[in-house]
Design a protein around this motif. Structure first.
Motif, PDB file in Angstrom:
ATOM      1  N   ALA A  44      -0.542   6.960   1.088  1.00  0.00           N
ATOM      2  CA  ALA A  44      -0.522   5.494   1.123  1.00  0.00           C
ATOM      3  C   ALA A  44      -1.621   4.909   0.255  1.00  0.00           C
ATOM      4  O   ALA A  44      -1.391   3.955  -0.510  1.00  0.00           O
ATOM      5  N   LEU A  45      -2.819   5.463   0.340  1.00  0.00           N
ATOM      6  CA  LEU A  45      -3.944   4.947  -0.434  1.00  0.00           C
ATOM      7  C   LEU A  45      -3.723   5.096  -1.935  1.00  0.00           C
ATOM      8  O   LEU A  45      -4.207   4.281  -2.726  1.00  0.00           O
ATOM      9  N   ALA A  46      -2.984   6.149  -2.327  1.00  0.00           N
ATOM     10  CA  ALA A  46      -2.735   6.392  -3.743  1.00  0.00           C
ATOM     11  C   ALA A  46      -1.894   5.292  -4.379  1.00  0.00           C
ATOM     12  O   ALA A  46      -1.865   5.164  -5.610  1.00  0.00           O
ATOM     13  N   LEU A  47      -1.219   4.496  -3.575  1.00  0.00           N
ATOM     14  CA  LEU A  47      -0.385   3.419  -4.094  1.00  0.00           C
ATOM     15  C   LEU A  47      -1.188   2.164  -4.422  1.00  0.00           C
ATOM     16  O   LEU A  47      -0.647   1.191  -4.953  1.00  0.00           O
ATOM     17  N   LEU A  48      -2.482   2.173  -4.098  1.00  0.00           N
ATOM     18  CA  LEU A  48      -3.335   1.007  -4.321  1.00  0.00           C
ATOM     19  C   LEU A  48      -4.224   1.206  -5.534  1.00  0.00           C
ATOM     20  O   LEU A  48      -4.446   2.331  -5.996  1.00  0.00           O
TER      21      LEU A  48
END
Length: 315
Positions: A44-48
């Motif tokens: 999820a964090l990689a999408l930011l």
């Protein structure tokens, strides 16, 4: 699959059971660093963007980390699904009043006006591709366990007076003297009064966020809501142990400023589950408010980040 139709769309994401973590790292100075090591959380964090990740991981409590993460993901998802751009191009901008928005590169393509709020375990986003609209949204989870001890100790009028800087004199009188139509006793009466208080609070927050101001706005005490009543929960409506999420929505609240009624603003207050109220304010009464949609992280949000998602959107 198609681009979202024109109107004010309203999305909810419940993060309570998303990105779980051990109770031993639910809060603390290094809690977010440990939490971020989980594989699902890294995905999820990689999408930011790096700036967004830093903002998410800045929180002390993991519940706030999850709310912030959900908020960031919904913003990007909203741009992709409503403006037809790739996730990597869904760069969030801000107006001069610091309200978030999406402005396409070279100003060619769809804009997106939106607003986000989160509380409890819910993230709520409302948005519209019309450039000439202002939107404000607020969600509040009524926490009677936290509020009741103080209310009992201070007394209802004194507790309400704590918030008098936010409300007009008329609103303070209304909140202080209001009683429910049905007789309630003891804590049940106080719970009903708290629900009415938060109905006022939620509407005022949504309106202020629509304007791009904050709770320190100089006109705050000159602006008031009249005819505020509390939307009933699904359980109240059915008189049963209802398993429905959605309760009543009310839209007949009046806005007054400096003694004159404000026209041309659409307001709605929605009951959700037993403890939530969701308020929305729109500057365009001619643009419809679409029904709320509860998004699923796996089925609705993550797919929007895939490279071929936009190519599958049918105009």
């Amino acid at each position: 699959m198609a681009l979202e139709p024109s109107g004010v769309f309203r999305w909810l994401l419940d993060v309570q059971h998303e990105w779980p973590c051990s109770d031993s790292i639910s809060s603390g100075r290094d809690a977010s660093d440990y939490w971020a090591q989980e594989e699902d959380n890294q995905r999820a964090l990689a999408l930011l963007t790096s700036e967004e990740r830093e903002k998410v991981l800045r929180f002390y409590h993991i519940r706030d980390v999850k709310l912030s993460l959900g908020s960031q993901l919904l913003k990007h998802c909203a741009v992709v699904r409503n403006c037809g751009v790739l996730w990597s191009e869904s760069v969030i901008s801000r107006h001069e009043n610091h309200k978030p928005c999406y402005v396409p590169r070279n100003d060619s393509g769809k804009h997106l006006e939106f607003n986000v709020s989160h509380h409890g375990s819910l993230v709520v986003l409302a948005g519209c591709t019309d450039r000439n609209i202002q939107i404000g949204v607020d969600v509040v989870q009524i926490d009677t366990i936290k509020d009741l001890p103080r209310v009992r100790q201070e007394g209802w009028p004194s507790w309400v007076k704590t918030y008098e800087a936010v409300f007009s004199d008329r609103e303070v009188r209304d909140i202080t003297t209001w009683v429910p139509s049905q007789f309630l006793d003891g804590d049940e009466m106080l719970k009903a009064k708290l629900r009415h208080f938060y109905a006022h609070w939620c509407l005022k927050e949504a309106y202020i966020k629509m304007t791009g101001e904050a709770l320190m706005a100089p006109w705050l005490q000159d602006m008031e809501f009249r005819n505020v009543h509390v939307p009933r929960t699904a359980r109240d409506l059915s008189n049963l142990e209802s398993i429905e999420d959605w309760g009543e929505a009310i839209s007949d609240v009046e806005v007054w400023h400096a003694g004159k009624q404000v026209m041309g603003v659409k307001l709605e207050l929605q009951a959700f589950r037993d403890g939530y109220l969701i308020g929305i304010a729109s500057s365009r009464i001619d643009i419809p408010l679409f029904p709320y949609k509860i998004l699923d992280l796996q089925q609705d949000v993550y797919p929007a980040a895939k490279a071929d998602y936009v190519s599958r959107l049918v105009p």
